[in-house]
Design an enzyme around this catalytic site. Structure first.
Site, PDB file in Angstrom:
ATOM      1  N   LYS A  15       3.446 -85.414  52.037  1.00 34.46           N
ATOM      2  CA  LYS A  15       4.064 -84.251  52.688  1.00 34.46           C
ATOM      3  C   LYS A  15       3.068 -83.624  53.654  1.00 34.46           C
ATOM      4  O   LYS A  15       3.395 -83.309  54.788  1.00 34.46           O
ATOM      5  CB  LYS A  15       4.424 -83.184  51.640  1.00 34.46           C
ATOM      6  CG  LYS A  15       5.721 -83.391  50.935  1.00 34.46           C
ATOM      7  CD  LYS A  15       6.035 -82.133  50.108  1.00 34.46           C
ATOM      8  CE  LYS A  15       7.234 -82.363  49.218  1.00 34.46           C
ATOM      9  NZ  LYS A  15       7.521 -81.195  48.364  1.00 34.46           N
ATOM     10  N   ASP A  66      10.131 -77.560  49.180  1.00 32.72           N
ATOM     11  CA  ASP A  66      10.817 -78.153  48.034  1.00 32.72           C
ATOM     12  C   ASP A  66      11.886 -79.079  48.580  1.00 32.72           C
ATOM     13  O   ASP A  66      12.701 -78.685  49.415  1.00 32.72           O
ATOM     14  CB  ASP A  66      11.430 -77.075  47.141  1.00 32.72           C
ATOM     15  CG  ASP A  66      11.609 -77.592  45.721  1.00 32.72           C
ATOM     16  OD1 ASP A  66      10.744 -78.348  45.242  1.00 32.72           O
ATOM     17  OD2 ASP A  66      12.625 -77.272  45.089  1.00 32.72           O
ATOM     18  N   GLY A 141       7.119 -91.269  47.689  1.00 26.57           N
ATOM     19  CA  GLY A 141       8.316 -90.935  46.917  1.00 26.57           C
ATOM     20  C   GLY A 141       9.435 -91.956  47.072  1.00 26.57           C
ATOM     21  O   GLY A 141       9.239 -93.166  46.907  1.00 26.57           O
ATOM     22  N   TYR A 142      10.607 -91.448  47.440  1.00 25.62           N
ATOM     23  CA  TYR A 142      11.799 -92.301  47.553  1.00 25.62           C
ATOM     24  C   TYR A 142      11.912 -92.997  48.919  1.00 25.62           C
ATOM     25  O   TYR A 142      12.926 -93.640  49.195  1.00 25.62           O
ATOM     26  CB  TYR A 142      13.057 -91.454  47.314  1.00 25.62           C
ATOM     27  CG  TYR A 142      13.130 -90.842  45.933  1.00 25.62           C
ATOM     28  CD1 TYR A 142      13.496 -91.603  44.826  1.00 25.62           C
ATOM     29  CD2 TYR A 142      12.816 -89.504  45.719  1.00 25.62           C
ATOM     30  CE1 TYR A 142      13.548 -91.042  43.555  1.00 25.62           C
ATOM     31  CE2 TYR A 142      12.867 -88.933  44.451  1.00 25.62           C
ATOM     32  CZ  TYR A 142      13.233 -89.709  43.379  1.00 25.62           C
ATOM     33  OH  TYR A 142      13.291 -89.157  42.114  1.00 25.62           O
ATOM     34  N   LYS A 163       9.246 -90.825  61.361  1.00 29.74           N
ATOM     35  CA  LYS A 163      10.010 -90.178  60.280  1.00 29.74           C
ATOM     36  C   LYS A 163      10.272 -88.718  60.634  1.00 29.74           C
ATOM     37  O   LYS A 163      11.400 -88.227  60.491  1.00 29.74           O
ATOM     38  CB  LYS A 163       9.246 -90.318  58.953  1.00 29.74           C
ATOM     39  CG  LYS A 163      10.000 -89.732  57.764  1.00 29.74           C
ATOM     40  CD  LYS A 163       9.244 -89.871  56.453  1.00 29.74           C
ATOM     41  CE  LYS A 163       9.838 -88.970  55.371  1.00 29.74           C
ATOM     42  NZ  LYS A 163       9.031 -88.877  54.163  1.00 29.74           N
ATOM     43  N   ARG A 169      12.625 -83.199  56.556  1.00 38.08           N
ATOM     44  CA  ARG A 169      11.443 -82.337  56.724  1.00 38.08           C
ATOM     45  C   ARG A 169      11.194 -82.069  58.207  1.00 38.08           C
ATOM     46  O   ARG A 169      10.854 -80.945  58.593  1.00 38.08           O
ATOM     47  CB  ARG A 169      10.220 -83.014  56.081  1.00 38.08           C
ATOM     48  CG  ARG A 169       8.948 -82.161  56.115  1.00 38.08           C
ATOM     49  CD  ARG A 169       7.908 -82.643  55.135  1.00 38.08           C
ATOM     50  NE  ARG A 169       8.416 -82.613  53.773  1.00 38.08           N
ATOM     51  CZ  ARG A 169       8.866 -83.689  53.095  1.00 38.08           C
ATOM     52  NH1 ARG A 169       8.801 -84.896  53.624  1.00 38.08           N
ATOM     53  NH2 ARG A 169       9.361 -83.552  51.890  1.00 38.08           N
TER      54      ARG A 169
HETATM   55  P1  IMP Z   1       9.060 -81.864  45.502  1.00 37.50           P
HETATM   56  O1  IMP Z   1       9.657 -81.210  46.699  1.00 37.50           O
HETATM   57  O2  IMP Z   1       7.586 -82.006  45.656  1.00 37.50           O
HETATM   58  O3  IMP Z   1       9.494 -81.227  44.206  1.00 37.50           O
HETATM   59  O4  IMP Z   1       9.585 -83.350  45.546  1.00 37.50           O
HETATM   60  C1  IMP Z   1      10.580 -83.864  44.739  1.00 37.50           C
HETATM   61  C2  IMP Z   1      10.476 -85.351  44.679  1.00 37.50           C
HETATM   62  O5  IMP Z   1      11.086 -85.900  45.832  1.00 37.50           O
HETATM   63  C3  IMP Z   1       9.053 -85.904  44.607  1.00 37.50           C
HETATM   64  O6  IMP Z   1       9.021 -86.956  43.678  1.00 37.50           O
HETATM   65  C4  IMP Z   1       8.800 -86.410  45.999  1.00 37.50           C
HETATM   66  O7  IMP Z   1       7.981 -87.561  45.970  1.00 37.50           O
HETATM   67  C5  IMP Z   1      10.188 -86.752  46.486  1.00 37.50           C
HETATM   68  N1  IMP Z   1      10.260 -86.475  47.916  1.00 37.50           N
HETATM   69  C6  IMP Z   1      10.140 -85.268  48.533  1.00 37.50           C
HETATM   70  N2  IMP Z   1      10.201 -85.424  49.862  1.00 37.50           N
HETATM   71  C7  IMP Z   1      10.340 -86.743  50.084  1.00 37.50           C
HETATM   72  C8  IMP Z   1      10.414 -87.517  51.272  1.00 37.50           C
HETATM   73  O8  IMP Z   1      10.333 -87.040  52.411  1.00 37.50           O
HETATM   74  N3  IMP Z   1      10.554 -88.841  51.094  1.00 37.50           N
HETATM   75  C9  IMP Z   1      10.620 -89.433  49.854  1.00 37.50           C
HETATM   76  N4  IMP Z   1      10.539 -88.760  48.734  1.00 37.50           N
HETATM   77  C10 IMP Z   1      10.393 -87.414  48.842  1.00 37.50           C
END
Ligand code: IMP
Length: 184
Positions: A15, A66, A141-142, A163, A169
């Protein structure tokens, strides 16, 4: 803005990389802080961000982020549980849940919470599909299982810049920049 340091409160390097890439030219410095903040379990990302902003009085100007992945065929799961699901069943777990599904639409949502002269939230979403096998090694992440609408590539096959141009984002950051420009 040019003479200010913006603090991104996150423990997620991926991020942070995206924030630094997009906002780096607008601030003297974009720094990462993993001081952490309380994350409540709520049904909407905005509620999580509101609560955290209440608890974060220091480090202004700062942003928190978030985000979540919402899969249509799974009733919006993992959604606000995205972090927990990533840490438990991960991308492979989501792919298993999606096995033999025809409908593969999903969306990412991102809510930026900002504390500066005032407190604000900026939301961005990106539509796409869950592909059948993980592809790509960039991002986090995903990213390897999500292909944004209109693209063959997954997020994990894109640079941070590519991206940011189309992502949830990236869209939140554009709204954020529109706002901070009006305050200059
Ligand atoms: P959080 O916002 O940090 O709570 O993220 C929630 C989950 O979603 C985490 O496991 C992150 O890795 C995943 N995540 C958040 N933003 C992204 C993204 O831009 N791409 C892929 N996964 C994401």
């Amino acid at each position: 803005m040019k003479d200010e340091t913006l603090t991104v409160i996150t423990s997620n390097q991926g991020k942070y990389r995206e924030y630094k890439k997009r906002l780096g030219d607008h601030y003297e410095e974009v720094e990462m802080s993993n001081v952490g903040y309380p994350e409540i379990q709520a049904s909407r990302l905005e509620e999580v961000v509101d609560f955290a902003l209440e608890k974060l009085a220091t480090h202004s100007p700062l942003v928190i982020d978030d985000s979540g992945l919402f899969v249509d065929a799974l009733g919006g799961f993992p959604g606000v549980y995205s972090a927990y699901v990533m840490n438990t069943i991960g991308c492979d777990g989501i792919l298993s849940l999606m096995e033999d599904r025809d409908r593969r639409e999903a969306r990412f949502e991102c809510v930026i919470g900002y504390i500066g002269e005032e407190r604000k939230k900026f939301k961005g979403t990106a539509e796409g599909t869950i592909i059948e096998e993980q592809r790509g090694s960039k991002g986090f992440g995903y990213d390897p299982i999500f292909s944004p609408k209109g693209y063959e590539k997954t997020y994990a096959e894109m640079t941070s810049q590519e991206k940011n141009e189309i992502s949830h984002r990236g869209r939140s950051m554009e709204k954020f920049l529109d706002f901070v420009r009006t305050t200059e």
